[in-house]
Write a protein that holds these residues in place. Sequence first.
Motif, PDB file in Angstrom:
ATOM      1  N   VAL A   1      41.756  34.823  41.728  1.00  0.00           N
ATOM      2  CA  VAL A   1      41.972  33.652  41.080  1.00  0.00           C
ATOM      3  C   VAL A   1      43.181  33.700  40.343  1.00  0.00           C
ATOM      4  CG1 VAL A   1      40.762  31.908  39.745  1.00  0.00           C
ATOM      5  CG2 VAL A   1      39.487  32.916  41.453  1.00  0.00           C
ATOM      6  N   LYS A   2      43.988  32.606  40.366  1.00  0.00           N
ATOM      7  CA  LYS A   2      45.359  32.586  39.332  1.00  0.00           C
ATOM      8  C   LYS A   2      44.745  32.683  37.702  1.00  0.00           C
ATOM      9  CE  LYS A   2      48.269  30.038  42.602  1.00  0.00           C
ATOM     10  NZ  LYS A   2      48.571  28.627  43.019  1.00  0.00           N
ATOM     11  N   GLY A   3      45.490  33.560  37.081  1.00  0.00           N
ATOM     12  CA  GLY A   3      45.134  33.574  35.762  1.00  0.00           C
ATOM     13  C   GLY A   3      43.845  34.327  35.541  1.00  0.00           C
ATOM     14  N   TYR A   4      43.049  34.451  36.443  1.00  0.00           N
ATOM     15  CA  TYR A   4      41.977  35.297  36.365  1.00  0.00           C
ATOM     16  C   TYR A   4      41.784  36.427  37.169  1.00  0.00           C
ATOM     17  CZ  TYR A   4      40.392  30.952  33.768  1.00  0.00           C
ATOM     18  OH  TYR A   4      40.382  29.850  33.077  1.00  0.00           O
ATOM     19  N   PRO A   5      42.538  37.638  36.774  1.00  0.00           N
ATOM     20  CA  PRO A   5      42.874  38.652  37.732  1.00  0.00           C
ATOM     21  C   PRO A   5      41.286  39.461  38.053  1.00  0.00           C
ATOM     22  CG  PRO A   5      43.819  39.209  35.593  1.00  0.00           C
ATOM     23  CD  PRO A   5      43.462  37.647  35.520  1.00  0.00           C
ATOM     24  N   GLN A   6      40.363  39.330  36.937  1.00  0.00           N
ATOM     25  CA  GLN A   6      39.174  40.110  37.366  1.00  0.00           C
ATOM     26  C   GLN A   6      38.224  39.592  38.217  1.00  0.00           C
ATOM     27  OE1 GLN A   6      40.097  38.390  34.824  1.00  0.00           O
ATOM     28  NE2 GLN A   6      38.211  37.076  33.800  1.00  0.00           N
ATOM     29  N   ARG A   7      38.729  38.082  38.640  1.00  0.00           N
ATOM     30  CA  ARG A   7      37.857  37.447  39.626  1.00  0.00           C
ATOM     31  C   ARG A   7      38.536  37.572  41.140  1.00  0.00           C
ATOM     32  NH1 ARG A   7      36.670  31.384  37.654  1.00  0.00           N
ATOM     33  NH2 ARG A   7      35.436  31.631  39.530  1.00  0.00           N
ATOM     34  N   ASN A   8      38.185  38.560  41.780  1.00  0.00           N
ATOM     35  CA  ASN A   8      38.900  38.694  43.135  1.00  0.00           C
ATOM     36  C   ASN A   8      38.180  39.285  44.328  1.00  0.00           C
ATOM     37  OD1 ASN A   8      39.027  41.845  43.098  1.00  0.00           O
ATOM     38  ND2 ASN A   8      39.493  41.484  41.088  1.00  0.00           N
ATOM     39  N   VAL A   9      38.465  39.352  45.484  1.00  0.00           N
ATOM     40  CA  VAL A   9      37.974  39.985  46.667  1.00  0.00           C
ATOM     41  C   VAL A   9      39.231  40.693  47.078  1.00  0.00           C
ATOM     42  CG1 VAL A   9      36.300  39.636  48.594  1.00  0.00           C
ATOM     43  CG2 VAL A   9      36.820  37.918  47.162  1.00  0.00           C
ATOM     44  N   HIS A  10      38.820  41.850  47.692  1.00  0.00           N
ATOM     45  CA  HIS A  10      39.859  42.678  48.434  1.00  0.00           C
ATOM     46  C   HIS A  10      40.141  42.046  49.826  1.00  0.00           C
ATOM     47  CE1 HIS A  10      41.425  46.089  50.846  1.00  0.00           C
ATOM     48  NE2 HIS A  10      41.588  46.450  49.597  1.00  0.00           N
ATOM     49  N   ILE A  11      41.352  42.044  50.244  1.00  0.00           N
ATOM     50  CA  ILE A  11      41.963  41.431  51.025  1.00  0.00           C
ATOM     51  C   ILE A  11      41.390  41.492  52.602  1.00  0.00           C
ATOM     52  CG2 ILE A  11      44.051  42.787  51.655  1.00  0.00           C
ATOM     53  CD1 ILE A  11      45.766  40.340  52.163  1.00  0.00           C
ATOM     54  N   GLY A  12      41.044  42.794  52.492  1.00  0.00           N
ATOM     55  CA  GLY A  12      40.275  43.460  53.928  1.00  0.00           C
ATOM     56  C   GLY A  12      38.815  42.550  54.155  1.00  0.00           C
ATOM     57  N   ASP A  13      38.289  42.604  52.875  1.00  0.00           N
ATOM     58  CA  ASP A  13      36.800  42.000  52.748  1.00  0.00           C
ATOM     59  C   ASP A  13      37.173  40.552  53.235  1.00  0.00           C
ATOM     60  OD1 ASP A  13      35.864  44.357  51.905  1.00  0.00           O
ATOM     61  OD2 ASP A  13      35.847  43.905  49.944  1.00  0.00           O
ATOM     62  N   VAL A  14      37.819  39.885  52.505  1.00  0.00           N
ATOM     63  CA  VAL A  14      38.260  38.417  53.005  1.00  0.00           C
ATOM     64  C   VAL A  14      38.584  38.249  54.559  1.00  0.00           C
ATOM     65  CG1 VAL A  14      39.586  36.395  52.568  1.00  0.00           C
ATOM     66  CG2 VAL A  14      39.140  37.925  50.640  1.00  0.00           C
ATOM     67  N   ALA A  15      39.221  39.292  55.110  1.00  0.00           N
ATOM     68  CA  ALA A  15      39.912  39.104  56.509  1.00  0.00           C
ATOM     69  C   ALA A  15      38.513  39.397  57.352  1.00  0.00           C
ATOM     70  CB  ALA A  15      40.627  40.240  56.706  1.00  0.00           C
ATOM     71  N   SER A  16      37.846  40.255  56.766  1.00  0.00           N
ATOM     72  CA  SER A  16      36.317  40.492  57.787  1.00  0.00           C
ATOM     73  C   SER A  16      35.797  39.399  57.576  1.00  0.00           C
ATOM     74  CB  SER A  16      35.758  41.813  57.036  1.00  0.00           C
ATOM     75  OG  SER A  16      34.466  41.757  57.519  1.00  0.00           O
ATOM     76  N   HIS A  17      35.329  38.816  56.364  1.00  0.00           N
ATOM     77  CA  HIS A  17      34.258  37.536  56.267  1.00  0.00           C
ATOM     78  C   HIS A  17      35.051  36.304  57.065  1.00  0.00           C
ATOM     79  CE1 HIS A  17      31.599  35.633  53.783  1.00  0.00           C
ATOM     80  NE2 HIS A  17      31.862  34.621  53.772  1.00  0.00           N
TER      81      HIS A  17
END
Lengths: 338, 162
Positions: free
Chosen positions: A132-148
Amino acid sequence: MKRRGRGMACMWYPIGFTVSANPSAAVVKIDEDGTATLLTGTVETGQGSLTVLAQIVAQELGIATDDVQVVSADTDATPMDTGAIASRTTYVTGNAARLAAEKAKEILFEVAAPMLGVKADQLEAKDHKIVVKGYPQRNVHIGDVASHARVVMGQPPIGSASFNPATVPLDPETGQGKPFGTYVYATQIAEVDVDDETGEVEVIRIVASHDCGTPINPMLVEGQVEGGISMGVGFALEEEILFDSQGRQINPNLTNYIIPTSLDMPEVEVDIVDNYDPTGPFGAKGVGEPTLVPTAAAIVNAIYNAVGVRITSLPATAEKVFAAIQAKRDAQPKQITA
Amino acid sequence: MVTVTINVNGEKRTASVPPETTLLRLLRDDFNLTGSKLGCDVGDCGACTVIVDGKAVNSCLMLAAQADGRDVLTIEGLATMDRLHPIQKAFEKYASLQCGFCGPGVIMSAKALLDENPDPTVQEIRDALGGNLCRCTGYVKMIEAIQDAARILRDEPVEINR
């Protein structure tokens, strides 16, 4: 005696074909381990173009260059590419690769948005994560997103795109138009020693200042410029295809078609003029052929500066330079000494 | 046919070949050591450079029989399975090769130079590469890499070659 001279030459050079279509296409798929695969038809010939394409895709997806596997030059598996010609790969194929990566990334953003409770346009891809732009602690690993994306949403993150430089055909009446998508610029300065008793020219140093837009891989840009200069030195001083009366080449091998060796190469200083072209991938243009365009002109200008003779045909061999020096001496009024 | 036995990359190998066979053909066709390249086949380009008894030679200009009983080092003899030779490593670090065809020959010329002269000047490096043609790179990054490899090799007390 040896006389030192300096000469300069400037050039512009177009990227891609003159008006006619020269598209590149690319496919980027993002895998569930957070790596990506780029399919491109372009050919690596040692210039490092696949490295540059991997860097472009990695930058777009916020992953490491090593995480991009490039599958290239196999039209059974990859899109057709117009080719590693016209100094076009970084600009044209690079744009196609970036656009394909962007499309795959958009699928990741659509999928990650509900996972992170924000809208897709509030997301960015960096450090192997969708953030999330400006909130670097709110994130998901790109591999997890690709899997989802694949397993839950049924929408595998694959993007494909093509790019063809925007041109305007030349008007046959006025000659006006825009035949190329973009242009690069360079200035080279040559320092030479000319032996005025033999005509022999030694190139001491070349300083090459090149604009290639954003240098995506400066070390590879240097390699292109240095290699181009060696070809330019050969063009200026050594290389000539000779034909017999039947039109057959009489010097078709390396014994008599002379190309520069390590002993002929001057000291080279490469100056990359950092620039940004909004139509290029991350501001990049190109650097292949342009590197040797000004070299020979700079060298013959340096010869003029050193000994005052204009060489108007290449190569400027010792014989040719000596003959020109002789002709100049003969044309001067004789000084009668006491 | 002549029987030739050479000590290639530390291993004794024998082949029976026609007398006109060059060392390059022996290495490539009989010993399957295809790292040394066949470029011009007349000694102009240096792509076939190997080291024979410590000296860099164009293996296309040497008969296999002339190498009988000698020590031959080819590009395959530099790296181990887990480690590149410092010259190879430096060439990788500096992006010294582009198409790579001249690479094995250039690296063997550099190896022969550094074995004999651990601290060469730029001019000495240029002289050593004078017989190796490269159309891609302008030799600039090769010279830088050889200087770097020389520094690394001087600091390393252990000979890491096989």
